[in-house]
Design a protein around this motif. Structure first.
Motif, PDB file in Angstrom:
ATOM      1  N   LEU A 149     -45.050  22.384  38.410  1.00 46.92           N
ATOM      2  CA  LEU A 149     -44.755  21.107  39.057  1.00 46.92           C
ATOM      3  C   LEU A 149     -43.580  20.409  38.385  1.00 46.92           C
ATOM      4  O   LEU A 149     -42.727  19.831  39.043  1.00 46.92           O
ATOM      5  CB  LEU A 149     -46.002  20.213  38.990  1.00 46.92           C
ATOM      6  N   PHE A 150     -43.486  20.491  37.068  1.00 46.45           N
ATOM      7  CA  PHE A 150     -42.505  19.706  36.342  1.00 46.45           C
ATOM      8  C   PHE A 150     -41.101  20.292  36.421  1.00 46.45           C
ATOM      9  O   PHE A 150     -40.150  19.646  36.053  1.00 46.45           O
ATOM     10  CB  PHE A 150     -42.971  19.518  34.903  1.00 46.45           C
ATOM     11  N   ARG A 151     -40.962  21.493  36.943  1.00 50.82           N
ATOM     12  CA  ARG A 151     -39.641  22.038  37.186  1.00 50.82           C
ATOM     13  C   ARG A 151     -38.946  21.279  38.314  1.00 50.82           C
ATOM     14  O   ARG A 151     -37.738  21.302  38.428  1.00 50.82           O
ATOM     15  CB  ARG A 151     -39.733  23.516  37.575  1.00 50.82           C
ATOM     16  N   PHE A 152     -39.724  20.593  39.139  1.00 56.12           N
ATOM     17  CA  PHE A 152     -39.177  19.882  40.280  1.00 56.12           C
ATOM     18  C   PHE A 152     -38.718  18.471  39.947  1.00 56.12           C
ATOM     19  O   PHE A 152     -38.061  17.831  40.745  1.00 56.12           O
ATOM     20  CB  PHE A 152     -40.213  19.818  41.415  1.00 56.12           C
ATOM     21  N   ILE A 153     -39.030  17.969  38.769  1.00 62.81           N
ATOM     22  CA  ILE A 153     -38.678  16.598  38.425  1.00 62.81           C
ATOM     23  C   ILE A 153     -37.161  16.386  38.469  1.00 62.81           C
ATOM     24  O   ILE A 153     -36.717  15.381  39.011  1.00 62.81           O
ATOM     25  CB  ILE A 153     -39.307  16.190  37.089  1.00 62.81           C
ATOM     26  N   PRO A 154     -36.320  17.319  37.967  1.00 64.35           N
ATOM     27  CA  PRO A 154     -34.879  17.082  38.120  1.00 64.35           C
ATOM     28  C   PRO A 154     -34.469  16.966  39.586  1.00 64.35           C
ATOM     29  O   PRO A 154     -33.639  16.121  39.924  1.00 64.35           O
ATOM     30  CB  PRO A 154     -34.241  18.313  37.461  1.00 64.35           C
ATOM     31  N   ALA A 155     -35.062  17.764  40.447  1.00 69.80           N
ATOM     32  CA  ALA A 155     -34.731  17.689  41.871  1.00 69.80           C
ATOM     33  C   ALA A 155     -35.174  16.356  42.459  1.00 69.80           C
ATOM     34  O   ALA A 155     -34.482  15.772  43.299  1.00 69.80           O
ATOM     35  CB  ALA A 155     -35.375  18.845  42.632  1.00 69.80           C
ATOM     36  N   GLY A 171     -51.392   8.748  32.963  1.00 71.41           N
ATOM     37  CA  GLY A 171     -51.581   9.396  31.669  1.00 71.41           C
ATOM     38  C   GLY A 171     -50.475   9.057  30.697  1.00 71.41           C
ATOM     39  O   GLY A 171     -49.308   8.950  31.072  1.00 71.41           O
ATOM     40  N   GLN A 172     -50.837   8.874  29.446  1.00 71.22           N
ATOM     41  CA  GLN A 172     -49.886   8.505  28.419  1.00 71.22           C
ATOM     42  C   GLN A 172     -49.038   9.703  27.987  1.00 71.22           C
ATOM     43  O   GLN A 172     -49.503  10.838  27.990  1.00 71.22           O
ATOM     44  CB  GLN A 172     -50.614   7.936  27.195  1.00 71.22           C
ATOM     45  N   ALA A 173     -47.818   9.424  27.578  1.00 71.42           N
ATOM     46  CA  ALA A 173     -46.900  10.475  27.141  1.00 71.42           C
ATOM     47  C   ALA A 173     -47.408  11.187  25.893  1.00 71.42           C
ATOM     48  O   ALA A 173     -46.955  12.288  25.588  1.00 71.42           O
ATOM     49  CB  ALA A 173     -45.518   9.894  26.886  1.00 71.42           C
ATOM     50  N   SER A 174     -48.361  10.621  25.190  1.00 74.39           N
ATOM     51  CA  SER A 174     -48.921  11.283  24.008  1.00 74.39           C
ATOM     52  C   SER A 174     -49.936  12.365  24.386  1.00 74.39           C
ATOM     53  O   SER A 174     -50.280  13.205  23.558  1.00 74.39           O
ATOM     54  CB  SER A 174     -49.594  10.252  23.097  1.00 74.39           C
ATOM     55  N   ASP A 175     -50.398  12.367  25.623  1.00 75.11           N
ATOM     56  CA  ASP A 175     -51.339  13.376  26.118  1.00 75.11           C
ATOM     57  C   ASP A 175     -50.593  14.710  26.261  1.00 75.11           C
ATOM     58  O   ASP A 175     -49.445  14.733  26.713  1.00 75.11           O
ATOM     59  CB  ASP A 175     -51.869  12.919  27.477  1.00 75.11           C
ATOM     60  N   PRO A 176     -51.214  15.828  25.895  1.00 71.74           N
ATOM     61  CA  PRO A 176     -50.515  17.126  25.993  1.00 71.74           C
ATOM     62  C   PRO A 176     -49.986  17.435  27.393  1.00 71.74           C
ATOM     63  O   PRO A 176     -48.899  17.986  27.524  1.00 71.74           O
ATOM     64  CB  PRO A 176     -51.582  18.137  25.576  1.00 71.74           C
ATOM     65  N   PHE A 177     -50.720  17.092  28.432  1.00 68.72           N
ATOM     66  CA  PHE A 177     -50.265  17.333  29.800  1.00 68.72           C
ATOM     67  C   PHE A 177     -49.103  16.419  30.148  1.00 68.72           C
ATOM     68  O   PHE A 177     -48.040  16.853  30.596  1.00 68.72           O
ATOM     69  CB  PHE A 177     -51.425  17.127  30.783  1.00 68.72           C
ATOM     70  N   TRP A 178     -49.286  15.118  29.941  1.00 70.80           N
ATOM     71  CA  TRP A 178     -48.279  14.144  30.346  1.00 70.80           C
ATOM     72  C   TRP A 178     -47.043  14.174  29.455  1.00 70.80           C
ATOM     73  O   TRP A 178     -45.964  13.732  29.866  1.00 70.80           O
ATOM     74  CB  TRP A 178     -48.888  12.748  30.436  1.00 70.80           C
ATOM     75  N   SER A 179     -47.167  14.703  28.241  1.00 66.48           N
ATOM     76  CA  SER A 179     -45.974  14.831  27.391  1.00 66.48           C
ATOM     77  C   SER A 179     -44.970  15.793  28.025  1.00 66.48           C
ATOM     78  O   SER A 179     -43.755  15.609  27.884  1.00 66.48           O
ATOM     79  CB  SER A 179     -46.351  15.296  25.979  1.00 66.48           C
ATOM     80  N   LYS A 194     -41.183  14.776  29.031  1.00 63.65           N
ATOM     81  CA  LYS A 194     -40.053  15.597  28.588  1.00 63.65           C
ATOM     82  C   LYS A 194     -39.180  15.988  29.785  1.00 63.65           C
ATOM     83  O   LYS A 194     -37.951  15.947  29.710  1.00 63.65           O
ATOM     84  CB  LYS A 194     -40.557  16.844  27.860  1.00 63.65           C
ATOM     85  N   GLY A 195     -39.813  16.355  30.896  1.00 62.23           N
ATOM     86  CA  GLY A 195     -39.068  16.685  32.107  1.00 62.23           C
ATOM     87  C   GLY A 195     -38.316  15.493  32.665  1.00 62.23           C
ATOM     88  O   GLY A 195     -37.167  15.616  33.102  1.00 62.23           O
ATOM     89  N   VAL A 196     -38.932  14.333  32.635  1.00 59.00           N
ATOM     90  CA  VAL A 196     -38.278  13.101  33.101  1.00 59.00           C
ATOM     91  C   VAL A 196     -37.064  12.801  32.231  1.00 59.00           C
ATOM     92  O   VAL A 196     -35.979  12.514  32.745  1.00 59.00           O
ATOM     93  CB  VAL A 196     -39.278  11.914  33.090  1.00 59.00           C
ATOM     94  N   ASP A 197     -37.239  12.873  30.922  1.00 59.60           N
ATOM     95  CA  ASP A 197     -36.129  12.597  30.010  1.00 59.60           C
ATOM     96  C   ASP A 197     -34.970  13.569  30.223  1.00 59.60           C
ATOM     97  O   ASP A 197     -33.804  13.164  30.265  1.00 59.60           O
ATOM     98  CB  ASP A 197     -36.596  12.653  28.555  1.00 59.60           C
ATOM     99  N   ALA A 222     -34.047   6.732  33.163  1.00 62.90           N
ATOM    100  CA  ALA A 222     -35.429   6.858  33.634  1.00 62.90           C
ATOM    101  C   ALA A 222     -36.340   6.242  32.587  1.00 62.90           C
ATOM    102  O   ALA A 222     -36.238   6.547  31.401  1.00 62.90           O
ATOM    103  CB  ALA A 222     -35.795   8.316  33.867  1.00 62.90           C
ATOM    104  N   ILE A 223     -37.208   5.377  33.042  1.00 63.72           N
ATOM    105  CA  ILE A 223     -38.156   4.712  32.160  1.00 63.72           C
ATOM    106  C   ILE A 223     -39.543   5.219  32.498  1.00 63.72           C
ATOM    107  O   ILE A 223     -40.026   5.018  33.616  1.00 63.72           O
ATOM    108  CB  ILE A 223     -38.075   3.181  32.333  1.00 63.72           C
ATOM    109  N   TYR A 224     -40.161   5.906  31.546  1.00 58.97           N
ATOM    110  CA  TYR A 224     -41.510   6.449  31.723  1.00 58.97           C
ATOM    111  C   TYR A 224     -42.498   5.451  31.144  1.00 58.97           C
ATOM    112  O   TYR A 224     -42.384   5.064  29.975  1.00 58.97           O
ATOM    113  CB  TYR A 224     -41.647   7.797  31.009  1.00 58.97           C
ATOM    114  N   GLU A 225     -43.455   5.038  31.960  1.00 57.36           N
ATOM    115  CA  GLU A 225     -44.472   4.096  31.498  1.00 57.36           C
ATOM    116  C   GLU A 225     -45.851   4.539  31.969  1.00 57.36           C
ATOM    117  O   GLU A 225     -45.985   5.201  32.997  1.00 57.36           O
ATOM    118  CB  GLU A 225     -44.197   2.686  32.026  1.00 57.36           C
ATOM    119  N   SER A 226     -46.830   4.150  31.183  1.00 53.93           N
ATOM    120  CA  SER A 226     -48.228   4.388  31.540  1.00 53.93           C
ATOM    121  C   SER A 226     -49.064   3.326  30.843  1.00 53.93           C
ATOM    122  O   SER A 226     -48.596   2.690  29.894  1.00 53.93           O
ATOM    123  CB  SER A 226     -48.661   5.791  31.095  1.00 53.93           C
ATOM    124  N   PRO A 227     -50.287   3.117  31.323  1.00 55.35           N
ATOM    125  CA  PRO A 227     -51.141   2.142  30.655  1.00 55.35           C
ATOM    126  C   PRO A 227     -51.328   2.511  29.188  1.00 55.35           C
ATOM    127  O   PRO A 227     -51.415   3.694  28.844  1.00 55.35           O
ATOM    128  CB  PRO A 227     -52.471   2.241  31.415  1.00 55.35           C
TER     129      PRO A 227
END
Length: 184
Positions: free
Chosen positions: A4-10, A47-55, A59-62, A72-77
């Protein structure tokens, strides 16, 4: 799931192309088109960026933001618990900033739909990721990047059955996350 995260740049490319304006003159680097220098996107997930999945997502967003010469600003609760009220507030705050685009996960459509619909009504392009495939279109989301949750659960059950599993336990670590309920 990590495919799924390969598509984030697109996804960010779609936003960048849709939001480019000729009036922008500054750029993020010498190789970046000036039209993208002031483009800002928010990515808000449950999910927080510290979570293994959401990290991996962060990383893909960055990387996509760097590659596309946008911000790009990544935010989560904050905190370790699932909190859609806080997530809705983050979406509302992002909408108030009038970004070029918004990417959201939709773990609880009932709690998040007013905020997502407000973004759409404000003319902000919205893309959903991870959860919310079943409701994205009804909320005005342009495209959903992710799987159909119920089908993923069925697929997992079929694979377990093929492996000889006769009894299984589905653990839902985020009570209230509709996507996980559908998977189970």
């Amino acid at each position: 799931m990590h495919k799924l995260f390969r598509f984030i740049p697109a996804v960010l490319l779609l936003f960048a192309l849709a939001a480019c304006t000729s009036g922008t003159t500054s750029s993020n680097s010498s190789s970046c088109p000036a039209s993208r220098a002031n483009l800002k996107f928010y990515v808000i997930t449950h999910g927080q960026a510290s979570d293994p999945f959401w990290s991996v997502v962060k990383k893909g967003v960055d990387q996509a933001a760097h590659d596309m010469c946008v911000t790009a600003i990544y935010e989560s609760p904050t905190g370790a618990t699932f909190d859609v009220v806080a997530m809705a507030h983050l979406i509302d705050t992002a909408v108030a900033a009038h970004p070029a685009g918004l990417v959201v996960s939709i773990p609880d459509p009932n709690a998040l739909s007013p905020s997502i619909k407000a973004a759409v009504a404000a003319g902000i392009p919205v893309i959903s990721i991870n959860s919310g495939s079943d409701v994205a279109k009804s909320l005005g989301v342009l495209v959903h990047v992710g799987q159909t949750e119920e089908q993923a659960g069925i697929g997992g059950g079929v694979k377990m059955g093929a492996a000889g599993v006769h009894h299984a336990l589905c653990v839902n670590q985020e009570v209230g996350n509709a996507a996980l309920e559908l998977r189970c």
